[in-house]
Scaffold this motif. Structure first.
Motif, mmCIF file in Angstrom:
data_model
loop_
_atom_site.group_PDB
_atom_site.id
_atom_site.type_symbol
_atom_site.label_atom_id
_atom_site.label_comp_id
_atom_site.label_asym_id
_atom_site.label_seq_id
_atom_site.Cartn_x
_atom_site.Cartn_y
_atom_site.Cartn_z
ATOM 1 N N VAL A 62 -5.161 3.877 -5.354
ATOM 2 C CA VAL A 62 -6.249 4.562 -4.605
ATOM 3 C C VAL A 62 -6.529 4.307 -3.201
ATOM 4 O O VAL A 62 -6.578 2.948 -2.791
ATOM 5 C CB VAL A 62 -7.627 4.696 -5.690
ATOM 6 C CG1 VAL A 62 -8.680 5.905 -5.070
ATOM 7 C CG2 VAL A 62 -6.919 4.843 -7.102
ATOM 8 N N ASP A 63 -6.388 5.153 -2.330
ATOM 9 C CA ASP A 63 -6.789 4.947 -0.898
ATOM 10 C C ASP A 63 -8.162 4.225 -1.091
ATOM 11 O O ASP A 63 -9.268 4.710 -1.486
ATOM 12 C CB ASP A 63 -6.949 6.156 -0.111
ATOM 13 C CG ASP A 63 -6.953 5.856 1.141
ATOM 14 O OD1 ASP A 63 -8.016 5.451 1.897
ATOM 15 O OD2 ASP A 63 -6.131 5.920 2.063
ATOM 16 N N CYS A 64 -8.574 3.283 -0.005
ATOM 17 C CA CYS A 64 -9.707 2.467 -0.167
ATOM 18 C C CYS A 64 -10.910 3.480 0.404
ATOM 19 O O CYS A 64 -12.022 3.018 0.242
ATOM 20 C CB CYS A 64 -9.389 1.341 0.798
ATOM 21 S SG CYS A 64 -9.121 1.716 2.662
ATOM 22 N N LEU A 65 -10.681 4.309 1.023
ATOM 23 C CA LEU A 65 -11.645 5.338 1.425
ATOM 24 C C LEU A 65 -12.427 6.263 0.295
ATOM 25 O O LEU A 65 -13.393 6.615 0.318
ATOM 26 C CB LEU A 65 -11.315 6.405 2.433
ATOM 27 C CG LEU A 65 -10.703 5.499 3.923
ATOM 28 C CD1 LEU A 65 -10.305 6.504 4.979
ATOM 29 C CD2 LEU A 65 -12.130 5.141 4.561
ATOM 30 N N LEU A 66 -11.610 6.278 -0.951
ATOM 31 C CA LEU A 66 -11.949 7.175 -1.867
ATOM 32 C C LEU A 66 -12.791 6.582 -2.834
ATOM 33 O O LEU A 66 -12.588 6.338 -3.818
ATOM 34 C CB LEU A 66 -10.567 7.913 -2.780
ATOM 35 C CG LEU A 66 -9.820 8.798 -1.420
ATOM 36 C CD1 LEU A 66 -8.469 9.242 -2.527
ATOM 37 C CD2 LEU A 66 -10.784 9.966 -1.347
ATOM 38 N N LEU A 67 -14.032 5.972 -2.563
ATOM 39 C CA LEU A 67 -14.835 5.393 -3.320
ATOM 40 C C LEU A 67 -15.241 6.049 -4.594
ATOM 41 O O LEU A 67 -15.140 5.318 -5.447
ATOM 42 C CB LEU A 67 -16.169 4.988 -2.641
ATOM 43 C CG LEU A 67 -16.033 3.729 -1.511
ATOM 44 C CD1 LEU A 67 -15.982 2.388 -2.291
ATOM 45 C CD2 LEU A 67 -15.404 3.843 -0.467
ATOM 46 N N GLY A 68 -15.281 7.390 -4.651
ATOM 47 C CA GLY A 68 -15.695 7.973 -5.832
ATOM 48 C C GLY A 68 -14.787 7.988 -6.833
ATOM 49 O O GLY A 68 -14.945 7.794 -8.042
#
Length: 401
Positions: free
Chosen positions: A102-108
């Protein structure tokens, strides 16, 4: 063979490291799927991976200009989006992968994967020092914390945090890793993902008169019969306030200099809105991997992907950060501190940009520093190392299962 499910977002250069690792996994015979925004389909499929568009994701079009507060709100909606998390968990249940990435920006989405018990790697596509520093402590980190998604806690739920950056350029590479949560081995540096780069000296020395892919005009000759050094300028595919103005200042700076300037605007700026001098051309898109090997320097906004690709080719870099809340200033400062480029303010005048470019092109020490860093980036094998981290985790999951 293990299978991997990537969750990404259309945020510009964040996709390149994931695709580099995915190509290596595919080369090894693994199965790779991507969940992403529909605009990413062509790039993912060109890499040979399967692509599935999000069904429940918040909309995101980073190429559309918008006021800063609206950009912030749009990014926050995507970073915290529970819809992306639902799509990820549903796809993982439909066809279970060995590991989700998962990309680190996609916290959700990271939170959703953790709650679902999915073996997970968080992919950090720039300096870890930025994401565990200014991002976490700044307005975006505060807003995410209010949504019960504090970045450090959420990243701490992953089995691994894979940082696709050079640990010697990344300030976090020298941090005491014991201080990061309870497991210092959770954070792993692969190196920048530039495995496909061929150094400029092998592809044609910087400044050679390589033709543009679209048949652009030939280089003007210098009085001594040589050709002027070629410089690439690109300020991201994402729309930033003032981007058109900065591009025009770069064009104005090149006027009268003995250089050939190629400016790529991406979808955010109309090339027709810019006025180019005789020694410059403006195009919406040119494949940087085809142009950079014939360049002598690169001007960019400090996006990690563009900056590392330039350095991997041994090219010095001029950085004009476009957004104060992003990693661009940190990337530019690291390059400047390493002696491989220069960091300027976006408010710099054309005369200041022109003087800095002239000095950069004339500096033997800058070229040598860029070449030294480039050799290190290429030898690290970021895609191969990253793929190995994922494969190793998949093996551990298989044994545990």
């Amino acid at each position: 063979m293990p299978s991997f499910l990537f969750a990404t977002l259309d945020a510009g250069g964040n996709l390149a490291p994931a695709l580099g690792i995915a190509r290596e996994l595919l080369r090894q015979g693994h199965r790779v799927r991507f969940l992403g925004h529909a605009t990413q389909a062509a790039a993912v499929e060109a890499a040979g991976a399967e692509f599935l568009p999000y069904r429940c994701a918040a909309t995101l079009d980073p190429a559309v200009p918008a006021p800063a507060h609206r950009q912030f709100a749009a990014m926050l909606n995507v970073f915290s989006d529970s819809g992306i998390g639902r799509d990820l968990v549903e796809e993982a249940r439909r066809e279970p992968p060995d590991v989700v990435v998962v990309d680190c920006l996609l916290l959700g989405a990271i939170e959703a994967a953790a709650k679902a018990g999915l073996p997970q790697v968080v992919l950090v596509h720039s300096f870890f020092a930025y994401f565990d520093g200014p991002f976490r402590h700044g307005p975006m980190g505060a807003a995410l914390s209010l949504k019960r998604l504090p970045p450090r806690r959420v990243l701490g739920r992953a089995d691994r945090v894979l940082v696709c950056a050079d640990p010697l350029l990344d300030p976090a590479g020298s941090w005491d890793r014991v201080s990061w949560e309870s497991d210092p081995d959770r954070v792993v540096w692969s190196g920048a993902v530039v495995d496909d780069v061929v150094p400029a000296t092998a592809a044609g020395a910087p400044g050679t008169a390589a033709a543009l892919p679209d048949g652009g005009s030939p280089l003007a000759e210098l009085p001594d019969g040589g050709t002027p050094p070629r410089v690439l300028a690109s300020l991201s595919t994402t729309a930033f306030p003032g981007q058109q103005e900065v591009l025009q200042k770069i064009l104005d700076a090149a006027s009268g200099l003995p250089v050939e300037l190629i400016v790529t605007t991406g979808p955010a700026v109309d090339p027709a809105s810019l006025s180019a001098p005789a020694n410059a051309s403006v195009r919406r898109y040119v494949d940087h991997s085809e142009i950079m090997p014939g360049c002598s320097a690169v001007i960019c906004h400090g996006g990690h992907s563009t900056s590392m690709r330039a350095l991997a080719l041994g090219l010095p870099v001029m950085v004009l950060p476009m957004h104060p809340m992003m990693d661009q200033h940190m990337v530019g400062k690291a390059i400047s501190n390493a002696g491989a480029g220069v960091l300027l303010s976006r408010k710099s005048s054309p005369d200041q940009i022109g003087a800095a470019l002239t000095a950069l092109l004339a500096s033997e020490s800058q070229r040598k520093a860029a070449a030294f860093i480039g050799a290190r980036l290429r030898s690290a094998g970021g895609a191969r190392t990253g793929a190995q981290v994922l494969a190793d985790l998949a093996g551990l999951v298989s044994v545990a299962g």
